[in-house]
Design an enzyme around this catalytic site. Structure first.
Site, PDB file in Angstrom:
ATOM      1  N   HIS B 123       0.821  -1.207   0.000  1.00 14.70           N
ATOM      2  CA  HIS B 123       0.000   0.000   0.000  1.00 14.70           C
ATOM      3  C   HIS B 123       0.857   1.259   0.000  1.00 14.70           C
ATOM      4  CE1 HIS B 123      -2.425   3.159   2.057  1.00 14.70           C
ATOM      5  NE2 HIS B 123      -3.323   2.745   1.181  1.00 14.70           N
ATOM      6  N   CYS B 503      -6.386   8.446 -18.104  1.00 13.86           N
ATOM      7  CA  CYS B 503      -6.155   9.165 -16.856  1.00 13.86           C
ATOM      8  C   CYS B 503      -5.857   8.226 -15.705  1.00 13.86           C
ATOM      9  CB  CYS B 503      -7.314  10.097 -16.537  1.00 13.86           C
ATOM     10  SG  CYS B 503      -8.870   9.248 -16.272  1.00 13.86           S
TER      11      CYS B 503
END
Lengths: 573, 573
Positions: B123, B503
């Protein structure tokens, strides 16, 4: 005109009439087959409330007919109670305001489901329809009192434990236990009609079954093998206590040694389960899917169960809780599951595969004809299969040696349920000997719809016609169907004899069965109750195809267009 | 030989040398551009630990280099402390065993992140890389004691508040505050070199930015517009207290009237946010994505916050808890989010669109050149866009009337991030004026990988080479890339001038940028720090394409094969 009327005839009458007219040579075999609609056949396949008795009984409530057939049981008001009571040998009907994903196990355990709220696309309706389970939703006059465990409907008060009978085909609710009439599976008309269908259809029809009972029932319905045996099924429902405990022990293991110890204890249960099912399907193939769900699904929530587990593992409850918490996932559907477990914990695959090969070897020694197919779930890359195949081949050699066999005939293949697998099917087919489309997951990933969570928006989507229909009911040909076409064609480009089937719930949906026929699948597999429907739908598909070939013949232009389309498609490979 | 050595030169030296040789006409513009690798440019964009000092300092620990550049700060052990200390004007480094999504605000506030556990796909690593923030993960010798707020590494004890310096490019940790060398963004060599890249590249480069500060920074880095403005961003981080409270009020509303009241209060915050960003990007397009995340993400967990909310809504805490619970989802990534919210709660879309149009109208009146693009997320069916367009068109007409304008120039388009959208792009392009690939989600759905949960298996997949690389780092061309190609071609088959961009975070990955160039995208959009890297990678793509065209020329066979492949592809439409 005649065709219009056909639709309105009830199931048994339609079958009887079609058969009689065919026998008197008034109609052809194909015409007879076309005279019965899949929905009519569905009526025949579920036990129904005895019509004579029903006629003289007053319904206490009415709702929407969300799951067909009749069912009786004692009412309970929570999923946990449903599970508990059924474990105690009772038959229950689960009554809820509305259901949600946490109720799944209770819904599964119950004979039928009754909800006060929700429409034909509510959670309860979607789930029950998928299972072919009797269900009535949106019985709005029912007021449920969860705390004191009763419901009222007008002046009538019905308490927990009282008997109720539901007619899920009509949506009517009766007090007490009404007599049932058995499903028509042994009706000679039904059997004769199904034989006509079998003479016409080209698709094979298998069943999804996880127990020898289901397998036996599906054979009566005409299943030609098992297309999906979920190894995890033995950890749910009756007789699951001991294997579930061992599975939990394995899950909460921290070292490979701990895990292997638990797996060794689990082995005999898996082997006996696997053997019983292959025995019941003797002479037909049985597809065993290796462990699929995320492990956290099996983590116990009850503190006493956690304590027992901690003791057995020789660790503190604190440590156990830590290990359990570490299994939590934000999106378990796309998490550590399927072959991902088989790769991170190869010993799990090894145990399952050993159970399958040893069971097969024993059956062979007993003179039976078992034919196992080992299926890897959640594959996204050919390397995953290669990794698992090494384990399978190693265990195969070991078991052959142990039983003094030269080889154990089997196939190894994969689910195609992840878009990436469909898009790289040519590479995957270099290793996999068969594909089975998991269209439930392919629909989940293809749409980005979590089936457990569609309750928040899908009803609105269907009401507003944003989507023409629930994609979990019938295959969406533009997306999931397109992926299936791509995968079938490109898979066969590298392995021409690739066997391709479907084991998602769509395998029992008539429109989807027709689509599977059209794109050249070898078989469909569906729940036992849907097998006759799939046989009929597969026959319809052949006849429709013949008809459309005939009508398109006179127009040379059309047929040319079709050819170009086919050519384009084949170029996609 | 020369090329080999080039790779070893450090960033500033490589740029300086390439530029000097070009200026002296020793090499062409293209050769100069090819002399600098994207990774070398990355080094220029971050402050680094002074190499002379670093050489003479002993590292106390080493981990994986997860986020580039150098940083110093006082250490803290919780996200809350990081936020608190930074508010008090301090510079901090957040030290954790590992991070999770709840630590986001602390990670954002910190100068750098240091974790004891986790790999390059943990993470902390993923988040820091996305932000271009200095980060070291998996420094395994560090033992954190949260309760007493210190960590040890061997015999060394480092307490809360002590200074640490991290070299995130190498993964080395030093005691104390080492001197830094500034990033090169204002370095004239750097600016001159980037101009060369701009002369070569064909792809436009935009940025993902949600605040006027980010927008301004990205302009310095050469961004030609914003490719992704996340409307939900204003509910995180600093100054978010009031809008977040109002959003929560909206989320916990039960009736449309309650919801509209909360939205009306929220409107001015959204409008001011939107206006500030368009102002900072004046003259360039800004793509606003309507609300994307599942609502439950914003449900408060703290009891005092829940109580305040209940009071404000005039309901009991019990009722509030019920409403909050009802938002829980099993797989929120595939749940009630994106356009699904816009369809079930059209008033949310309406408020956002009104804010965008009013802000645009005001800027126009001020003589500015705003150009908004409204982007619908999580689309899977063209009907979803049609539904949202009705709202957009209605609000557009109302705002035009209010401001006395004939029309407000804008585009309306959609994210392509769901496989079904990619597969039905021809239909979607009938309505959508632009596509923007959301390759994060497309990778999640395409692989069936939940990005939050890959920690359980992806490290093993990469170690064992089951997957050649992390598909969230670089676009997997065989699957996600194939969907992008299909969507681009079939979208342009119905709308030839369809603008297509990306994007997802892949927009800042050099290999992915090259792929986007090859399949004919119009622009890539990435985080501000990655903009120069994308500009360079886009220039490299052009030069590589030219080179490969040249080398393939002599071989007629190869070029014929390429043509056939292109033909096949175009037939896929």
């Amino acid at each position: 005109m005649l065709q219009c009327r056909v639709g309105k005839r009830n199931g048994p009458a339609a079958v009887k009439m079609a058969l009689a007219m065919y026998r008197e040579k008034l109609i052809t075999k194909e015409e007879a087959v076309m005279r019965v609609q899949p929905a009519q056949l569905d009526e025949l396949l579920h036990p129904i409330v005895d019509p004579a008795v029903e006629l003289n009984t007053k319904a206490i409530a009415k709702g929407l007919p969300a799951g067909p057939g009749g069912a009786s049981g004692q009412i309970v008001f929570s999923a946990a109670d449903a599970v508990e009571w059924v474990k105690g040998g009772k038959k229950v009907i689960l009554v809820r305001d509305e259901t949600n994903p946490e109720d799944i196990e209770g819904m599964r355990a119950a004979q039928a489901i009754l909800t006060a709220r929700g429409g034909m696309t509510s959670h309860a309706a979607l789930v029950a329809r998928g299972w072919g389970k009797c269900c009535i939703v949106g019985a709005g006059l029912i007021k449920v009192n969860y705390e004191e465990k009763y419901f009222t409907v007008g002046d009538i008060v019905v308490k927990e434990g009282q008997w109720l009978t539901l007619n899920g085909t009509k949506g009517t609710v009766y007090l007490g236990e009404l007599p049932m009439k058995k499903a028509a599976e042994e009706n000679p008309d039904f059997q004769a009609f199904m034989k006509l269908c079998d003479q016409v259809r080209k698709l094979k029809v298998r069943t999804n079954a996880d127990t020898s009972e289901d397998a036996a029932r599906a054979r009566v319905f005409g299943a030609e093998g098992i297309g999906l045996f979920r190894t995890e099924h033995m950890f749910y429902g009756k007789n699951s206590e001991e294997p579930l405990f061992l599975l939990r022990k394995m899950i909460h293991s921290k070292t490979e040694a701990e895990r292997v110890a638990a797996l060794t204890e689990l082995f005999p249960y898996v082997k006996s389960d696997v053997k019983g099912t292959m025995d019941a399907m003797d002479g037909f193939p049985v597809t065993f899917r290796t462990l699929d769900p995320p492990l956290h699904e099996f983590v116990p929530t009850r503190i006493d169960e956690r304590e027992k587990l901690a003791v057995s593992l020789g660790i503190s409850l604190d440590e156990l809780n830590k290990r359990a918490d570490s299994l939590h996932e934000n999106n378990p559907m796309m998490g550590h599951r399927g072959v991902r477990l088989g790769i991170t914990y190869p010993e799990i695959t090894e145990m399952q595969v050993r159970a399958i090969f040893e069971a097969t070897a024993e059956l062979l020694k007993e003179g039976k004809k078992p034919f196992p197919e080992i299926m890897i779930p959640v594959t996204c890359h050919v390397n995953e299969i290669k990794h698992q195949y090494e384990i399978i081949n190693k265990v195969h050699a070991e078991v052959c040696k142990k039983f003094g066999l030269k080889k154990i005939a089997h196939l190894t293949g994969t689910m195609i349920e992840i878009p990436r697998a469909a898009l790289t099917a040519d590479k995957i087919a270099e290793v996999a000997q068969f594909f089975s489309f998991g269209t439930n997951d392919l629909t989940q990933m293809g749409f980005g719809f979590s089936r457990d969570d569609i309750g928040g928006f899908l009803p609105e989507y269907l009401d507003q016609k944003i989507l023409p229909e629930d994609p979990f009911q019938s295959i969406d040909r533009e997306s999931v169907g397109k992926l299936m076409e791509i995968a079938t064609q490109s898979g066969r480009s590298t392995r021409p004899d690739l066997k391709v089937g479907i084991c998602g719930e769509h395998g029992g949906d008539p429109k989807s069965v027709e689509f599977c026929h059209n794109i050249g699948l070898n078989y469909v597999s569906c729940s036992p109750f849907r097998v006759p429907i799939a046989r009929l739908a597969a026959a319809h598909a052949v006849i429709k195809e013949m008809k459309s070939a005939k009508t398109s013949k006179p127009s040379a232009k059309k047929s040319a267009a079709k050819k170009t389309a086919a050519k384009k498609l084949s170029k996609k490979k």
